[in-house]
Design an enzyme around this catalytic site. Structure first.
Site, PDB file in Angstrom:
ATOM      1  N   GLU A   1      42.525  39.372  38.205  1.00  0.00           N
ATOM      2  CA  GLU A   1      42.991  39.303  36.722  1.00  0.00           C
ATOM      3  C   GLU A   1      43.099  40.943  36.101  1.00  0.00           C
ATOM      4  O   GLU A   1      42.497  41.733  36.468  1.00  0.00           O
ATOM      5  CB  GLU A   1      41.611  38.766  35.879  1.00  0.00           C
ATOM      6  CG  GLU A   1      41.402  37.504  36.064  1.00  0.00           C
ATOM      7  CD  GLU A   1      42.335  36.498  35.293  1.00  0.00           C
ATOM      8  OE1 GLU A   1      43.124  36.911  34.767  1.00  0.00           O
ATOM      9  OE2 GLU A   1      41.915  35.460  35.646  1.00  0.00           O
TER      10      GLU A   1
ATOM     11  N   HIS B   1      47.045  37.334  38.004  1.00  0.00           N
ATOM     12  CA  HIS B   1      47.028  36.751  36.789  1.00  0.00           C
ATOM     13  C   HIS B   1      46.694  37.945  35.841  1.00  0.00           C
ATOM     14  O   HIS B   1      46.610  39.152  36.271  1.00  0.00           O
ATOM     15  CB  HIS B   1      45.878  35.998  36.490  1.00  0.00           C
ATOM     16  CG  HIS B   1      46.196  34.501  37.029  1.00  0.00           C
ATOM     17  ND1 HIS B   1      46.414  33.248  36.031  1.00  0.00           N
ATOM     18  CD2 HIS B   1      46.138  34.049  38.298  1.00  0.00           C
ATOM     19  CE1 HIS B   1      46.343  32.365  36.981  1.00  0.00           C
ATOM     20  NE2 HIS B   1      46.307  32.712  38.334  1.00  0.00           N
TER      21      HIS B   1
ATOM     22  N   HIS C   1      51.230  31.861  35.270  1.00  0.00           N
ATOM     23  CA  HIS C   1      51.137  31.751  33.820  1.00  0.00           C
ATOM     24  C   HIS C   1      52.245  32.586  33.430  1.00  0.00           C
ATOM     25  O   HIS C   1      52.190  33.852  33.530  1.00  0.00           O
ATOM     26  CB  HIS C   1      49.805  32.098  33.381  1.00  0.00           C
ATOM     27  CG  HIS C   1      48.909  31.129  33.500  1.00  0.00           C
ATOM     28  ND1 HIS C   1      47.533  31.508  34.063  1.00  0.00           N
ATOM     29  CD2 HIS C   1      48.821  29.843  33.746  1.00  0.00           C
ATOM     30  CE1 HIS C   1      46.693  30.378  34.177  1.00  0.00           C
ATOM     31  NE2 HIS C   1      47.813  29.429  33.949  1.00  0.00           N
TER      32      HIS C   1
ATOM     33  N   GLU D   1      51.969  36.085  31.277  1.00  0.00           N
ATOM     34  CA  GLU D   1      50.977  37.402  32.133  1.00  0.00           C
ATOM     35  C   GLU D   1      51.837  38.102  32.757  1.00  0.00           C
ATOM     36  O   GLU D   1      51.822  38.133  33.940  1.00  0.00           O
ATOM     37  CB  GLU D   1      50.094  36.648  32.795  1.00  0.00           C
ATOM     38  CG  GLU D   1      48.825  35.943  32.336  1.00  0.00           C
ATOM     39  CD  GLU D   1      47.914  34.848  32.833  1.00  0.00           C
ATOM     40  OE1 GLU D   1      47.043  34.298  32.416  1.00  0.00           O
ATOM     41  OE2 GLU D   1      48.053  34.903  34.091  1.00  0.00           O
TER      42      GLU D   1
HETATM   43 ZN   LIG Z   1      46.519  33.146  34.129  1.00  0.00          ZN
END
Ligand SMILES: [Zn+2]
Length: 1162
Positions: A995, A910, A813, A816
């Protein structure tokens, strides 16, 4: 015991329903009243659970049937019903079942002249109406007309009754069909006028609850489109806006200001975003696909949502929330357990053998070691882009002033015999400075910038036009900084613009920075090779010059009281007082000619550089700008990331920026997060860094909507505003603003080059290959990192070949960027000379794809690739043409599995925009089934709980990591993510998504602080440490390795312990954000009107009992003042039990019936 209690209460309740003896009934009612007026609501819930509501309703029916009605019984009954009813979620249904609506309504009608009786009825009506269906029935039966008669015209007589009527009306208006009926009857205008009367006459602010009740009515009425239109037509905006201005100075009036602001925001006429189309300014023709129109879903329709008119939500279903949460869980055991077939022909996997050169490497070069050294030496010498930092070693730490110039790789590497292991993990990062001599190396820099070996011929022409963003040469500070000394060395061209290379030379001479693992010229060389859709010609200063994290962490921003309300009112002012509104487009990516940049008194914007994505800037007022971000390429959504340049600012002026096309429902910007800013002047003064900045930050729903036409069929979409204010640190500076610390594709490529050249080749096995080309034609690098074998002896080689794999990826992504900083930390640690890294390399072979979505990063996307697809939703069946990086990453994983070498750990890095801390998502069948409430046959489902080990370790060793935030549930909506697919298809038990918050930490060492790049990088290195500990815990390893590791880890543990002890706090709290201080969503469905706050009505009832004992009729005249101030107190002071104010005397006869009730369970 419990049985006894239950039977006691039940006897009481059944007697109440069946007895016709007035004395008995009064007795029971007084006992119930007494019981329920004490203590918390738990007792009431207990009574409800035993059928109390039904019994009371039944008693009401009986009492109302007698003629004339016996108010001695009815009044306490009604009071009890009001108290019980507001806590009984099924009250509406029970009222309907008991056919009590008509009873209450006719009681109210016949008592219009008797205010005390009427008020009692109104309380119960209000509670009935909190159920939408019952409310609708009441509306049909003329209840609103009755209420309207009670509250109009304005009068200070019978305050209590008026209040009860207004609150009942507000409850009724929650039903949209009631609202429609009320608007059609002209009540909206009537309510507005009534509100105005109260506002003007209540100069001492004694009747706040009445004014707020009226606003609540208006709030519900304006939930329907007809209501909003009527409101606008009745000058509602002007009336409320003006009245709010009178209230702002008085803090007591907050409930009024908040309600009025919400109505104003909601009724502000909807507008489409001021762009021709919300589709991205950049489109990318997909090979072989004539996707004439966008791939986005949606149908026809205007931007006023039609659906809202019909939907009458009944919130009586108590399990709505919890059910929704679990709905997404995968409960199909077969789906969880079985492994799908290959998504491609098996013979295709052969191509990935080439991506595992380590498995066939025979290390013949060991034979001619001296010769190799020489080659390496030559290589380092000839590299024009040789970086001037190396990975520090134990040796270098000891010599703080170590200067490195033209040293061979052998010299700079760690002596294999070096046994100094005293370097704690923290210390090797960035602390020490390794100077380079700028004068001597300058020529090399320029050479590097010009002969970037990586560019293909076709790019030459373009790369020659590639320039660093011009500096503000007219600015006084710039002249002072550069011209006095430099006039001779730079030659402004006739246009006054410096040649880019001169600027670069000049910059590097005068302001060389000392940023580890960054080199401006290597960056420039890499950036020239990038293929972007807009064909970037400019280089953003921060990317070129680099970022050196500040030596301190910044605390999260404390939210200023009422900041959002102030901003919203300021937005509404554009409509009401448009005198100072400019409304001038000053930057437009789509139509550069339509913008008027560089006008005096206005900021200049720019974003056409790597990862930049500003689409449009509109100067709203002198120091306020609305900004629109570009959508992801080939899409019309995913606005979150932003990165742009701004110049021509004035010193110390508060500029307000509004990013008006955000899409997420909530944002960490509401919870202490700041954006990041980079000042060129600061950089030139020796502080080249992104820093957290901005104040008055908040995030709320705005009045922009996506019209069907602009959205290409996407209807009814709403937008949110991120607003922030900034005082720039310098006059006429050039500043860059971003959502988070930018990390471009070129930054990554330059970083890899620097790492490779600075590793110790005797110890670090490093191969950089290209996983594949992206759709946009950029190479996606694949790294292999492990330790060189100790020797060529077969034992050592065997150990080398048999090391388990760890597969890491990041940045699928593009928005990010935090994931890239974590990856940077991982990579730097992995190739470092830290003894733990040394050990770790001997344990694993690392396969790393540091940036899975280069095109997205380059073109300023937030979520997608050039195909407009979220690449992390393509893992089930990636398309080789449209999702090449996913297709080949999965192919490589398939290959590893096919040769029996599936990774021990897989982790995809992420960034998380809604939560704090760093945490892992993993996959567990059992946890998923348990959470979903499925029966789990543990005999059938066996599961290795090894997936929990790594997060548990990280919780201990990584300060930003929080185990409690981790989740191991498999959700259906995530079935096509890397984590789930690698778990199910490749069979990797430890398959994770890591994350990292954009914001900061709520736990541990960094509690209350926003994360900087230093902390993110540290997370990346601590992840490596975690892997080593995992290896020691779960895999058999040699005694030698174990001993070495034990020594190192003891040291490490000591450090971590010390850090953790300093902030020992439980990690038992959940990490979910509390509801926002101020409502963000001015949705038509939002109904946070405090009606769940039971204390208010309870208080009213209690006070009424006092009042009932005294005067019964003219309360408005005689006691209005004191009543209202008491009631006012009731509004703010929470539930204060007023136990000794029961109206009816207690009688002792029934006491035996409920003995044991006191200790009843709730
Ligand atoms: Zn992500």
């Amino acid at each position: 015991m419990a049985e006894q209690e239950a039977s006691g209460l039940q006897v009481l309740l059944s007697t109440l329903q069946s007895s016709s003896d007035k004395e008995v009934i009064l007795n029971i009612l007084s006992v119930l009243t007494d019981l329920l007026s004490l203590g918390s609501g738990r007792r009431i819930h207990y009574v409800i659970s035993k059928g109390g509501t039904e019994a009371l309703l039944q008693a009401l029916a009986i009492a109302a049937r007698t003629e004339p009605p016996d108010y001695c019984i009815l009044l306490p009954l009604l009071r009890l019903l009001a108290r019980v009813g507001q806590r009984d979620r099924k009250f509406g249904l029970k009222v309907q079942k008991a056919e009590a609506i008509d009873i209450i309504l006719s009681l109210a009608r016949r008592n219009l002249g008797h205010r005390l009786y009427l008020t009692h009825c109104l309380w119960v009506l209000r509670v009935c109406a909190s159920n939408v269906t019952t409310g609708t029935t009441l509306g049909i039966n003329g209840t609103m007309e009755l209420l309207f008669k009670v509250i109009t015209p304005y009068s200070k007589r019978h305050i209590r009754t008026v209040r009860a009527a207004i609150e009942a009306l507000a409850a009724l208006l929650k039903s949209k069909s009631n609202s429609r009926r009320a608007v059609n009857k002209g009540y909206l205008g009537g309510l507005l006028r009534l509100y105005q009367d109260w506002h003007h006459n209540d100069v001492s602010n004694n009747y706040i609850y009445i004014r707020r009740g009226l606003l609540l009515c208006l709030k519900h009425l304006t939930n329907i489109q007809l209501g909003r239109e009527t409101f606008l037509g009745s000058l509602g905006m002007e009336i409320l806006f003006t009245s709010v201005q009178d209230c702002l100075s008085c803090k007591n009036l907050d409930p009024i200001i908040t309600s009025a602001t919400q109505i104003l925001r909601k009724c502000y006429p909807k507008e489409p975003l001021p762009v021709v189309t919300i589709r991205s300014s950049y489109s990318f023709p997909l090979p072989g696909i004539a996707k004439a129109e966008n791939p986005c879903e949606g149908s026809e329709g205007d931007y006023e949502s039609e659906g809202e008119e019909e939907a009458e939500e009944d919130l009586d279903n108590e399990d709505v929330e919890s059910k929704e949460e679990d709905y997404d869980l995968e409960t199909d055991v077969n789906k969880l357990k079985t492994r799908p077939v290959l998504d491609r022909p098996e013979e295709e996997l052969g191509q990935y053998e080439a991506m595992c050169p380590e498995l066939s490497h025979n290390f013949q070069e060991f034979e001619s070691e001296s010769e190799e050294e020489k080659i390496l030496e030559d290589k380092t010498e000839s590299l024009p882009s040789a970086p001037f930092h190396f990975i520090p070693t134990a040796t270098s730490v000891k010599h703080a002033n170590y200067r490195w110039r033209k040293q061979s790789a052998t010299e700079m590497g760690l002596d294999p015999k070096e046994k100094d292991f005293k370097v704690p993990l923290q210390n090797w990062t960035k602390k020490e400075k390794c100077r380079w001599d700028p004068i001597d190396e300058k020529r090399d820099f320029i050479k590097a910038a010009q002969d970037a070996g990586c560019c293909e011929d076709e790019d030459r022409a373009r790369s020659h036009a590639f320039t660093l963003r011009p500096l503000p040469k007219e600015a006084a500070w710039y002249k002072k900084m550069f011209y006095p000394e430099c006039e001779s060395s730079i030659n402004p061209s006739p246009g006054g613009r410096l040649e880019s290379s001169d600027v670069v030379t000049n910059l590097l001479e005068k302001h060389q920075q000392d940023i580890p693992f960054h080199n401006p010229c290597v960056y420039l060389a890499r950036a020239k090779c990038v293929k972007s859709i807009p064909g970037y010609k400019d280089l953003a200063f921060p990317d070129f010059c680099g970022h050196q994290p500040p030596p301190y962490s910044k605390p999260m921003l404390e939210r200023k009281y009422g900041v959002q309300r102030d901003k919203v009112l300021d937005d509404v002012r554009r409509l009401i007082q448009p005198d100072d509104v400019i409304g001038r487009t000053v930057f437009d990516l789509d139509e550069p000619s339509h913008s008027s940049p560089g006008l005096p008194g206005c900021l200049t914007f720019f974003s056409k550089f790597e990862s930049g994505n500003l689409r449009k800037a509109i100067q709203v007022r002198e120091f306020e700008y609305d900004l629109i971000m570009n959508a992801d390429v080939n899409s019309n959504q995913h606005h979150q990331w932003f990165y742009f340049e701004v110049r021509d600012m004035k010193l110390a002026v508060p500029y307000r920026f509004n990013i008006i096309n955000c899409e997420k429902f909530n944002s960490q910007f509401n919870y202490g997060m700041q954006l990041v800013v980079y000042s060129v002047k600061e950089a030139l003064q020796g502080r080249p860094r992104w820093f957290r900045a901005g104040y008055d930050i908040c995030y709320y729903k705005n009045h922009y909507c996506c019209s069907a036409a602009a959205g290409g069929g996407m209807r009814g979409k709403c937008y949110y505003t991120l607003t922030f204010s900034i005082k720039f640190p310098h006059n006429d500076d050039v500043c860059y603003l971003a959502y988070h610390y930018p990390y471009t594709y070129s930054t990554m490529m330059a970083h890899l080059a620097i790492l490779e050249q600075n590793r110790n080749p005797k110890k670090v096995y490093w191969r950089q290959q290209t996983l594949c080309q992206t759709l946009g034609g950029n190479p996606c690098p694949l790294l292999t990192i492990t330790a060189m074998p100790d020797s060529k002896k077969s034992d050592d080689l065997e150990q080398f070949y048999n090391r388990p794999y760890v597969f890491l990826m990041a940045r699928v992504h593009p928005g990010e960027s935090n994931a890239s900083w974590v990856m940077k930390g991982t990579l730097e640690f992995l190739v470092s000379s830290d003894p733990i890294a040394d050990l770790l390399r001997k344990c694993f072979i690392f396969k790393i794809v540091p940036m899975l979505n280069p095109d997205g990063v380059i073109n300023g996307n937030h979520r997608c690739s050039l195909s407009g697809d979220d690449l992390n939703r393509q893992w089930l069946t990636p398309n080789s043409q449209f999702h090449p990086t996913i297709y080949h990453a999965k192919g490589l994983l398939y290959y590893l599995r096919s040769i029996g070498r599936a990774p021990l750990v897989f982790c995809d890095y992420h960034g998380h925009s809604q939560k704090k801390n760093v945490f892992l998502y993993g996959c567990s069948i059992k946890e998923t089934l348990w959470q979903a409430g499925c029966m789990v046959d543990t005999a059938v489902i066996t599961e290795d709980v090894g997936y929990r080990t790594l997060p548990k370790i990280l919780d201990k060793v990584a300060p930003a990591f929080v185990m409690n935030s981790c989740s191991f549930l498999v959700e259906k909506s995530r079935e096509s993510t890397a984590r789930v697919v690698v778990w199910r298809e490749i069979g990797v038990l430890r398959s994770y998504t890591m994350e990292s918050t954009y914001c900061g930490c709520s736990h541990g060492l960094y509690k209350g602080l926003q994360l900087g790049t230093q902390e993110l990088e540290e997370m990346g290195s601590k992840f490596c440490l975690g892997l080593l500990i995992l290896h020691l815990k779960s895999l058999p390893c040699s005694k030698k390795l174990m001993a070495q590791a034990a020594l190192l880890l003891d040291l490490e543990e000591e450090i971590t312990d010390r850090a953790q002890r300093r902030c020992s706090n439980s990690s038992l709290e959940t990490d979910d954000e509390p509801p926002c201080v101020e409502e963000i969503d001015y949705n038509t469905d939002s109904s946070s009107d405090g009606e769940r706050d039971f204390s208010e009505l309870d208080q009213e009832i209690q006070e009424c009992l006092l009042w009932a004992e005294g005067d019964t009729e003219d309360e408005g005249l005689t006691t209005g003042q004191s009543c209202s101030s008491k009631a006012l107190r009731g509004l703010y002071i929470s539930n204060q039990p007023a136990s000794n104010s029961t109206a009816l005397p207690l009688r002792s006869t029934a006491l035996g019936v409920y003995s044991g009730f006191e200790s009843s369970p709730a």
